[in-house]
Structures are given as structure tokens and as C-alpha cells.
Design a protein around this motif. Structure first.
Motif, PDB file in Angstrom:
ATOM      1  N   LEU A  90      33.792  31.088  33.861  1.00 32.76           N
ATOM      2  CA  LEU A  90      32.446  31.728  33.903  1.00 32.76           C
ATOM      3  C   LEU A  90      32.676  33.205  34.341  1.00 32.76           C
ATOM      4  O   LEU A  90      32.920  33.582  35.480  1.00 32.76           O
ATOM      5  N   SER A  91      32.131  34.069  33.329  1.00 37.18           N
ATOM      6  CA  SER A  91      32.471  35.350  33.747  1.00 37.18           C
ATOM      7  C   SER A  91      31.245  36.039  34.809  1.00 37.18           C
ATOM      8  O   SER A  91      30.421  35.370  34.995  1.00 37.18           O
ATOM      9  N   GLY A  92      31.803  36.836  35.659  1.00 35.33           N
ATOM     10  CA  GLY A  92      31.232  37.204  36.815  1.00 35.33           C
ATOM     11  C   GLY A  92      30.961  36.206  38.035  1.00 35.33           C
ATOM     12  O   GLY A  92      30.454  36.444  39.028  1.00 35.33           O
ATOM     13  N   GLU A  93      31.941  34.998  38.102  1.00 37.34           N
ATOM     14  CA  GLU A  93      31.946  34.155  39.119  1.00 37.34           C
ATOM     15  C   GLU A  93      32.674  34.667  40.372  1.00 37.34           C
ATOM     16  O   GLU A  93      33.509  35.360  40.147  1.00 37.34           O
ATOM     17  N   THR A  94      31.782  34.364  41.504  1.00 40.88           N
ATOM     18  CA  THR A  94      32.218  34.653  42.753  1.00 40.88           C
ATOM     19  C   THR A  94      32.935  33.312  43.435  1.00 40.88           C
ATOM     20  O   THR A  94      32.509  32.369  42.914  1.00 40.88           O
ATOM     21  N   THR A  95      33.288  33.336  44.484  1.00 40.25           N
ATOM     22  CA  THR A  95      33.748  32.284  45.211  1.00 40.25           C
ATOM     23  C   THR A  95      32.545  31.423  45.339  1.00 40.25           C
ATOM     24  O   THR A  95      32.574  30.124  45.695  1.00 40.25           O
TER      25      THR A  95
END
Length: 235
Positions: A90-95
Motif C-alpha cells: 500500500l503506497s504511503g504506508e507507515t509502520t
């Protein structure tokens, strides 16, 4: 090596700002149904390998079949191994986003879980303690929901723009988490790709099809032995 590091630094610093492009998937709003991944029903007798990450895994800017998870799927098929590949990038995903999303993607049985997150945290200068906690929480969730699942952790690196200590500690946390949790480690996902102009798209951030092929070649020698091992018995 210094010119490469400089270019790589500039490219990586742009990564966090490219989440509104037309082909980029948006993170699901609270309470909303997460976006559909490339998951498909697993054919009878096949196990699932799930790639869980950000735009690098999602294959931003290239065709789905050109992204490294699909290329790994081709290698699996060529080797006659019984695995189906699911791309849950998923583009832009953070932890933090991954931590909230992981339960949703684990609704189907997963034999191997490839965790590729953290780059966006580092580029935004988020506290490393939070990144570590979120990655650990994802690992714990996978182990709790599916104890037999084998986890592969993809290491990432960031430029020293936020300080050499921060960049050094960021790089080190992947190896530390892998040792503490007995995970298989890919030391650096973008080995040989980051900062190489001809292997990245015009934005200088995301790999070209050729870049994805090199990423797949980096992953395959680490992943292949794991795929050839018998699946652990369910507890």
C-alpha cells in the motif's frame, strides 16, 4: 560512492511526498474497508506467500506483473514450488498504518509473510522507538494469528539527512528485530537499486521494471531456501 549516496538521499527524501499520485492507493480511513489487494483464492494444495509493505512492494508506477512480488511469483512457478503470491503493498504506508491493517490481510492463511515497512517512518523522522514498537506489534500479530507462519523482514536504509546517528540506528533496528524474533532478514531491499538513475523511474524514487528485476534477484537467494523447506506443523 559519495555521488550515489547523495542522489539516493535526494530520491528517498521525496518518497514521503508522492502519495497523491493517480496510481497510488490511499490508506483506508478509520472504519472503512481497506482497499483490495491482488489477493486471490489460493488454489487447492498451494501455500501463500504474502508481501506486506508500502509503494515499493505495491509496485508504484509499473504494471502489476512487473513489480518484484510478481517476479518472485514467476520464479516460484519456474521452480515448481507450491506457493501463490499475494501483493499486499500500500503506497504511503507507515509502520503505524501497517500495524492497524495487518489483521485485515491475515484473514486468509499465510505460510510466509514478507514484511517491508519502515522507510516512510525514517523519511519523516518519526521516533525510532515507535517504528520498532510498530514492527514488533506486526510480528506479534502474525505470530498470534498464525503461529506456523514464517516471517521474512526486509531491511531498509535512509540517508543521513536527519543525522548520522538516526540513520545508523534506523538501519540497525532491522537486524536487531530479526535476531530477537528469529526472523529471516533481507539486509537491504534496494541493494544495487537505490540511487542508480537508470534503475529508477523519472521521480528518482520508485524502481523501474529493470529495478524491480534486480530487487527480485536480491530477494530470491534468501527466500528460495525458505520456500523449499517443509511447512511447519500447525500447533
Amino acid at each position: 560512492m559519495k555521488p550515489v549516496l547523495s542522489l539516493f538521499s535526494c530520491c528517498l527524501l521525496m518518497l514521503a511526498s508522492c502519495n497523491s499520485e493517480p496510481k497510488t492507493a490511499e490508506a483506508p480511513a478509520t472504519g472503512a474497508t481497506p482497499p483490495t489487494t491482488t489477493a486471490a483464492p489460493t488454489p487447492a494444495g498451494k501455500q501463500t506467500i504474502l508481501f506486506f509493505g508500502n509503494s515499493l512492494t505495491a509496485g508504484y508506477g509499473v504494471e502489476p506483473e512487473e513489480a518484484f512480488p510478481a517476479l518472485i511469483g514467476q520464479k516460484i512457478d519456474s521452480a515448481g514450488l507450491g506457493y501463490t503470491v499475494v501483493n499486499a503493498g500500500l503506497s504511503g504506508e507507515t509502520t503505524a498504518g501497517g500495524r492497524s491493517r495487518v489483521g485485515w490481510v491475515l484473514r486468509q492463511p499465510v505460510s510466509i509473510f514478507v514484511l517491508e515497512l519502515g522507510g516512510n517512518d525514517g523519511l519523516r523522522g518519526l521516533p525510532l522507538t515507535d517504528t520498532r514498537k510498530n514492527l514488533q506489534a506486526i510480528i506479534d500479530t502474525v505470530r498470534r494469528r498464525s503461529p506456523q507462519t514464517r516471517i521474512v523482514l526486509a531491511g531498509m536504509q535512509i540517508p543521513p539527512n536527519l543525522g548520522v546517528d538516526y540513520a545508523t540506528q534506523f538501519k540497525a533496528l532491522y537486524g536487531e528485530l530479526a535476531r530477537q524474533n528469529q526472523l529471516v532478514l533481507i539486509p537491504f531491499l534496494l541493494e544495487g537499486v537505490g540511487g542508480v538513475t537508470k534503475l529508477n523511474q523519472q521521480d528518482g524514487i520508485h524502481p523501474t521494471p529493470a529495478g524491480h528485476r534486480l530487487v527480485a534477484r536480491t530477494i530470491w537467494p534468501i527466500l528460495q531456501p525458505l520456500l523449499q523447506q517443509p511447512a511447519p506443523a500447525s500447533k
